[in-house]
Design a protein around this motif. Structure first.
Motif, PDB file in Angstrom:
ATOM      1  N   GLU A  96       0.828  -1.200   0.000  1.00  0.00           N
ATOM      2  CA  GLU A  96       0.000   0.000   0.000  1.00  0.00           C
ATOM      3  C   GLU A  96       0.867   1.257   0.000  1.00  0.00           C
ATOM      4  O   GLU A  96       1.885   1.325   0.680  1.00  0.00           O
ATOM      5  CB  GLU A  96      -0.894   0.000   1.242  1.00  0.00           C
ATOM      6  CG  GLU A  96      -1.929   1.102   1.219  1.00  0.00           C
ATOM      7  CD  GLU A  96      -2.868   0.990   2.397  1.00  0.00           C
ATOM      8  OE1 GLU A  96      -3.279   2.044   2.887  1.00  0.00           O
ATOM      9  OE2 GLU A  96      -3.174  -0.138   2.811  1.00  0.00           O
ATOM     10  N   LYS A  97       0.426   2.242  -0.755  1.00  0.00           N
ATOM     11  CA  LYS A  97       1.166   3.501  -0.835  1.00  0.00           C
ATOM     12  C   LYS A  97       0.708   4.446   0.270  1.00  0.00           C
ATOM     13  O   LYS A  97      -0.474   4.514   0.587  1.00  0.00           O
ATOM     14  CB  LYS A  97       0.976   4.142  -2.201  1.00  0.00           C
ATOM     15  CG  LYS A  97       1.605   3.318  -3.303  1.00  0.00           C
ATOM     16  CD  LYS A  97       1.641   4.058  -4.600  1.00  0.00           C
ATOM     17  CE  LYS A  97       2.359   3.209  -5.640  1.00  0.00           C
ATOM     18  NZ  LYS A  97       2.931   4.005  -6.677  1.00  0.00           N
ATOM     19  N   GLN A  98       1.690   5.158   0.818  1.00  0.00           N
ATOM     20  CA  GLN A  98       1.461   6.131   1.874  1.00  0.00           C
ATOM     21  C   GLN A  98       1.966   7.494   1.398  1.00  0.00           C
ATOM     22  O   GLN A  98       2.848   7.561   0.543  1.00  0.00           O
ATOM     23  CB  GLN A  98       2.234   5.731   3.141  1.00  0.00           C
ATOM     24  CG  GLN A  98       1.910   4.358   3.674  1.00  0.00           C
ATOM     25  CD  GLN A  98       0.481   4.297   4.208  1.00  0.00           C
ATOM     26  OE1 GLN A  98      -0.026   5.245   4.778  1.00  0.00           O
ATOM     27  NE2 GLN A  98      -0.170   3.169   3.993  1.00  0.00           N
ATOM     28  N   PRO A  99       1.446   8.583   1.976  1.00  0.00           N
ATOM     29  CA  PRO A  99       1.982   9.896   1.613  1.00  0.00           C
ATOM     30  C   PRO A  99       3.341  10.129   2.281  1.00  0.00           C
ATOM     31  O   PRO A  99       3.572   9.717   3.418  1.00  0.00           O
ATOM     32  CB  PRO A  99       0.937  10.876   2.145  1.00  0.00           C
ATOM     33  CG  PRO A  99       0.244  10.139   3.233  1.00  0.00           C
ATOM     34  CD  PRO A  99       0.304   8.684   2.879  1.00  0.00           C
ATOM     35  N   TYR A 100       4.237  10.772   1.539  1.00  0.00           N
ATOM     36  CA  TYR A 100       5.547  11.181   2.042  1.00  0.00           C
ATOM     37  C   TYR A 100       5.791  12.601   1.574  1.00  0.00           C
ATOM     38  O   TYR A 100       5.270  13.031   0.545  1.00  0.00           O
ATOM     39  CB  TYR A 100       6.662  10.266   1.526  1.00  0.00           C
ATOM     40  CG  TYR A 100       6.620   8.881   2.105  1.00  0.00           C
ATOM     41  CD1 TYR A 100       7.281   8.586   3.292  1.00  0.00           C
ATOM     42  CD2 TYR A 100       5.922   7.862   1.466  1.00  0.00           C
ATOM     43  CE1 TYR A 100       7.240   7.304   3.831  1.00  0.00           C
ATOM     44  CE2 TYR A 100       5.881   6.585   1.996  1.00  0.00           C
ATOM     45  CZ  TYR A 100       6.546   6.318   3.185  1.00  0.00           C
ATOM     46  OH  TYR A 100       6.494   5.058   3.719  1.00  0.00           O
ATOM     47  N   SER A 106       7.378  11.162   6.698  1.00  0.00           N
ATOM     48  CA  SER A 106       6.046  10.577   6.565  1.00  0.00           C
ATOM     49  C   SER A 106       4.966  11.503   7.124  1.00  0.00           C
ATOM     50  O   SER A 106       3.785  11.219   6.982  1.00  0.00           O
ATOM     51  CB  SER A 106       5.983   9.218   7.263  1.00  0.00           C
ATOM     52  OG  SER A 106       6.295   9.363   8.629  1.00  0.00           O
ATOM     53  N   ARG A 107       5.396  12.611   7.737  1.00  0.00           N
ATOM     54  CA  ARG A 107       4.439  13.590   8.269  1.00  0.00           C
ATOM     55  C   ARG A 107       4.754  14.963   7.690  1.00  0.00           C
ATOM     56  O   ARG A 107       5.920  15.339   7.559  1.00  0.00           O
ATOM     57  CB  ARG A 107       4.531  13.646   9.794  1.00  0.00           C
ATOM     58  CG  ARG A 107       4.039  12.382  10.449  1.00  0.00           C
ATOM     59  CD  ARG A 107       4.097  12.424  11.951  1.00  0.00           C
ATOM     60  NE  ARG A 107       3.775  13.743  12.495  1.00  0.00           N
ATOM     61  CZ  ARG A 107       4.128  14.133  13.706  1.00  0.00           C
ATOM     62  NH1 ARG A 107       4.816  13.326  14.492  1.00  0.00           N
ATOM     63  NH2 ARG A 107       3.808  15.336  14.135  1.00  0.00           N
ATOM     64  N   SER A 108       3.716  15.721   7.385  1.00  0.00           N
ATOM     65  CA  SER A 108       3.908  17.029   6.757  1.00  0.00           C
ATOM     66  C   SER A 108       4.304  18.119   7.743  1.00  0.00           C
ATOM     67  O   SER A 108       4.784  19.171   7.328  1.00  0.00           O
ATOM     68  CB  SER A 108       2.619  17.451   6.043  1.00  0.00           C
ATOM     69  OG  SER A 108       1.576  17.635   6.980  1.00  0.00           O
ATOM     70  N   ASP A 109       4.131  17.882   9.032  1.00  0.00           N
ATOM     71  CA  ASP A 109       4.388  18.930  10.020  1.00  0.00           C
ATOM     72  C   ASP A 109       5.756  18.811  10.703  1.00  0.00           C
ATOM     73  O   ASP A 109       6.052  19.547  11.635  1.00  0.00           O
ATOM     74  CB  ASP A 109       3.284  18.946  11.073  1.00  0.00           C
ATOM     75  CG  ASP A 109       3.151  17.620  11.816  1.00  0.00           C
ATOM     76  OD1 ASP A 109       3.781  16.630  11.404  1.00  0.00           O
ATOM     77  OD2 ASP A 109       2.397  17.584  12.810  1.00  0.00           O
ATOM     78  N   VAL A 110       6.600  17.919  10.235  1.00  0.00           N
ATOM     79  CA  VAL A 110       7.910  17.701  10.863  1.00  0.00           C
ATOM     80  C   VAL A 110       8.912  18.765  10.426  1.00  0.00           C
ATOM     81  O   VAL A 110       9.677  19.288  11.235  1.00  0.00           O
ATOM     82  CB  VAL A 110       8.431  16.290  10.541  1.00  0.00           C
ATOM     83  CG1 VAL A 110       9.843  16.101  11.039  1.00  0.00           C
ATOM     84  CG2 VAL A 110       7.509  15.243  11.122  1.00  0.00           C
ATOM     85  N   SER A 111       8.929  19.075   9.142  1.00  0.00           N
ATOM     86  CA  SER A 111       9.856  20.066   8.600  1.00  0.00           C
ATOM     87  C   SER A 111       9.290  20.585   7.281  1.00  0.00           C
ATOM     88  O   SER A 111       8.365  19.990   6.721  1.00  0.00           O
ATOM     89  CB  SER A 111      11.242  19.453   8.409  1.00  0.00           C
ATOM     90  OG  SER A 111      11.207  18.448   7.442  1.00  0.00           O
ATOM     91  N   PRO A 112       9.856  21.671   6.770  1.00  0.00           N
ATOM     92  CA  PRO A 112       9.378  22.178   5.474  1.00  0.00           C
ATOM     93  C   PRO A 112       9.581  21.136   4.377  1.00  0.00           C
ATOM     94  O   PRO A 112      10.520  20.340   4.437  1.00  0.00           O
ATOM     95  CB  PRO A 112      10.267  23.397   5.217  1.00  0.00           C
ATOM     96  CG  PRO A 112      10.862  23.749   6.525  1.00  0.00           C
ATOM     97  CD  PRO A 112      10.919  22.488   7.331  1.00  0.00           C
TER      98      PRO A 112
END
Length: 102
Positions: free
Chosen positions: A2-6, A17-23
């Motif tokens: 399964e594909k996940q957002p990166y 894997s998370r959008s709020d970690v860094s720009p």
């Protein structure tokens, strides 16, 4: 698989894997194998970048005649190709725009 957002930061080759970690610059959807392949491309690009640093201190070798610069450029294009393949619509639109400017 399964594909996940990166979320990808081009300047330092960061893959989150998370959008709020860094720009981030690009959002992609990938499975573990595709992320592993992308990390390898970033590693190869960074290795070529390190070699270009040393070449920059040798003024008698022009940029356009240096194989390390060619390798870096080729690896960067491979990274952008992979991001285009895996990217969301915004990523693809931006990469298309970059290709038209070259």
């Amino acid at each position: 698989m399964e594909k996940q957002p990166y979320y990808i930061q081009m300047a330092n080759g960061e893959i989150q894997s998370r959008s709020d970690v860094s720009p981030w610059n690009f959002r992609i959807f990938a499975n573990e194998k595709e992320i592993q392949d992308l990390r390898e491309l970033f590693n190869e690009m960074n290795g070529a970048d390190s070699r270009t640093f040393w070449r920059a201190h040798v003024p008698y070798i022009p940029y356009h005649m240096d194989k390390d610069n060619d390798q870096y450029d080729n690896r960067m294009m491979e990274v952008y190709d992979k991001l285009y393949e895996l990217g969301d619509e915004d990523a693809r639109t931006h990469i298309k725009k970059l290709r038209n400017e070259v």
